[in-house]
Motif scaffolding. Sequence first.
Motif, PDB file in Angstrom:
ATOM      1  N   GLN A  39      20.859  12.026  27.458  1.00 42.91           N
ATOM      2  CA  GLN A  39      20.184  11.134  28.381  1.00 42.91           C
ATOM      3  C   GLN A  39      20.138  11.852  29.687  1.00 42.91           C
ATOM      4  O   GLN A  39      18.857  11.185  30.411  1.00 42.91           O
ATOM      5  N   ALA A  74      12.314   4.911  27.688  1.00 45.27           N
ATOM      6  CA  ALA A  74      13.200   6.113  28.070  1.00 45.27           C
ATOM      7  C   ALA A  74      14.516   5.777  27.163  1.00 45.27           C
ATOM      8  O   ALA A  74      15.104   6.689  26.681  1.00 45.27           O
ATOM      9  N   ARG A  75      15.162   4.437  27.223  1.00 48.83           N
ATOM     10  CA  ARG A  75      16.256   4.339  26.531  1.00 48.83           C
ATOM     11  C   ARG A  75      16.020   4.567  25.015  1.00 48.83           C
ATOM     12  O   ARG A  75      17.197   5.110  24.337  1.00 48.83           O
ATOM     13  N   LEU A 133      11.525   2.028  31.603  1.00 49.60           N
ATOM     14  CA  LEU A 133      13.002   2.091  31.172  1.00 49.60           C
ATOM     15  C   LEU A 133      13.293   2.130  29.876  1.00 49.60           C
ATOM     16  O   LEU A 133      14.135   2.595  29.189  1.00 49.60           O
ATOM     17  N   CYS A 143      16.158  11.645  31.155  1.00 51.86           N
ATOM     18  CA  CYS A 143      16.039  10.990  32.738  1.00 51.86           C
ATOM     19  C   CYS A 143      15.214  11.950  33.516  1.00 51.86           C
ATOM     20  O   CYS A 143      14.338  11.655  34.262  1.00 51.86           O
ATOM     21  N   ALA A 174      19.733   8.184  36.973  1.00 52.95           N
ATOM     22  CA  ALA A 174      20.645   7.569  35.929  1.00 52.95           C
ATOM     23  C   ALA A 174      21.138   6.149  35.933  1.00 52.95           C
ATOM     24  O   ALA A 174      21.299   5.382  35.123  1.00 52.95           O
ATOM     25  N   ARG A 182      19.058   3.664  37.317  1.00 50.30           N
ATOM     26  CA  ARG A 182      18.212   2.811  36.635  1.00 50.30           C
ATOM     27  C   ARG A 182      18.112   2.845  35.238  1.00 50.30           C
ATOM     28  O   ARG A 182      18.111   2.024  34.330  1.00 50.30           O
ATOM     29  N   PHE A 183      18.542   4.047  34.713  1.00 47.66           N
ATOM     30  CA  PHE A 183      18.364   4.237  33.187  1.00 47.66           C
ATOM     31  C   PHE A 183      19.343   3.123  32.349  1.00 47.66           C
ATOM     32  O   PHE A 183      19.379   2.653  31.451  1.00 47.66           O
ATOM     33  N   ILE A 233      13.637   9.672  35.978  1.00 47.14           N
ATOM     34  CA  ILE A 233      14.391   8.252  36.349  1.00 47.14           C
ATOM     35  C   ILE A 233      15.811   8.576  36.690  1.00 47.14           C
ATOM     36  O   ILE A 233      16.573   9.559  36.315  1.00 47.14           O
ATOM     37  N   THR A 261      24.959   3.535  26.545  1.00 46.69           N
ATOM     38  CA  THR A 261      23.834   3.596  26.858  1.00 46.69           C
ATOM     39  C   THR A 261      23.856   2.207  27.952  1.00 46.69           C
ATOM     40  O   THR A 261      23.075   1.063  27.393  1.00 46.69           O
TER      41      THR A 261
END
Length: 471
Positions: free
Chosen positions: A383, A409-410, A406, A387, A394, A396-397, A392, A432
């Motif tokens: 992660q 990315a996830r 987002l 990020c 953490a 917001r992730f 990004i 997550t």
Amino acid sequence: MTEPKHTMVWNNCLTIVKDIIRPQSFKTWFEPIRAVKIAGEVLTIEVPSNFFREYLEEHYIDLISKALKRELGKEAQLEYNVKVVSGEDVVTYPQQPKKEIKNKSVPFPNKAGNITNPFIIPGLQQLEIDPQLNSLYSFENFIEGECNKLARSAGLNIAANPGKGTFNPLFLYGKSGLGKTHLAQAIGISIKKQFQDKIVLYVSANRFMTQYMDATTVKNKLTDFLHFYQMIDVLIIDDVHEFSGKAGTQNAFFHIFSHLHSVGKQLILTSDKAPVDLQDLEIRLLSRFKWGLIAELLPPDYETRIAILKAKSYKDGITLPEEVTEYVASRVTTNIRELEGTLISLLAHSTLTNKKIDLDLAESLIEKLVTKNKPEITIDHIQKIVCDYFKIEAERFLSPSRKRELVQARQIAMFLSRNHTKNSLASIGSKTGGRDHATVLHAYNTVRDLLDTDRSFRKFVVDIEKKLKSN
């Protein structure tokens, strides 16, 4: 000048010890010891630390005791002087007798003197069966993690109700050093505490085979061998994969297994492979291995390795710096045995060189011990890389936001977590932002499809994987 008696006695003991143990072990654990005094039949020795004393008690006390009794007689005793941190005060500890786990005496249908078995004291009308259990292998010393949760829970259930329920036999499997023997013995120890009348026996498959071979060489001894094992209430056989290709041993064990199971006795088996992967074992035996619960022990994850290091160091009276604990846990990933061995080496180096345990010492030692191991890739690490790559934060992730960048990315992070870690879908989702396993599965399938159809997206994933493998 004549050397003092206590020095002479201890040097004679060291001569015996030196002939038996490895040179490196002798240098590490015996050369730093100094004989202090002798009073009657009590020899006092000085050791560098309390950890040092406990290590001697755990690994070498039987050998030391035998050597000392040879010098001072059967009533010989040992005391330790340990300097406390200040280096001025001294605490004296008496030799600690080992905790013994015993079975009750049981009658045997034939004369005890006719039985060839190493667990029996010959010539007695009542059989004294040594359970062969190590008191250190208890549930209290067994750290639970995702890697062993099912097996440990099943073990506790069996310990409360041996021979009853659906966990008979319990078949534990996994690679070497993952705690199979520890857990199997912990079940036996717990049963002995709760059911003192139960006859518990732990035996390795290799030893069982040797006993079987001995029994077949003498007339009528095979019957005694079978009768002996059919008396056991809880039978623990370690490394049953070693029965492979041994037709006679398999046949004997088949009859023992069938009898014990039919009368409600508990069987616990360990192996380095699952029953389906075992070769050259009779089908009828393999089918019985599958009657109960089959539980796999996996390599410990990062969190479990941290817990093991903290528990072990606490037991040894040492507080490891947090950065040392994290560094060792990230570098030593193969198995629990290697992890504990690394910790012992750290403590030994610290004790013998009078250096504090810090990150520099850990790095220099591990560089020699585990040079081929790379730091484990964890969900948190994945992660962080993702990020950083997409710039990004953490927070917001992990947030509930459904913004496209987002979500993408996830999904990449969840895809990589499934490919590069041993965590379950539920565990990946939980880390997550508290998402469920269905979301993780959807993310995995989405990324896999995009890798085949979207060139720019594929570049994102390839770049991130390169960063993962280079760190």
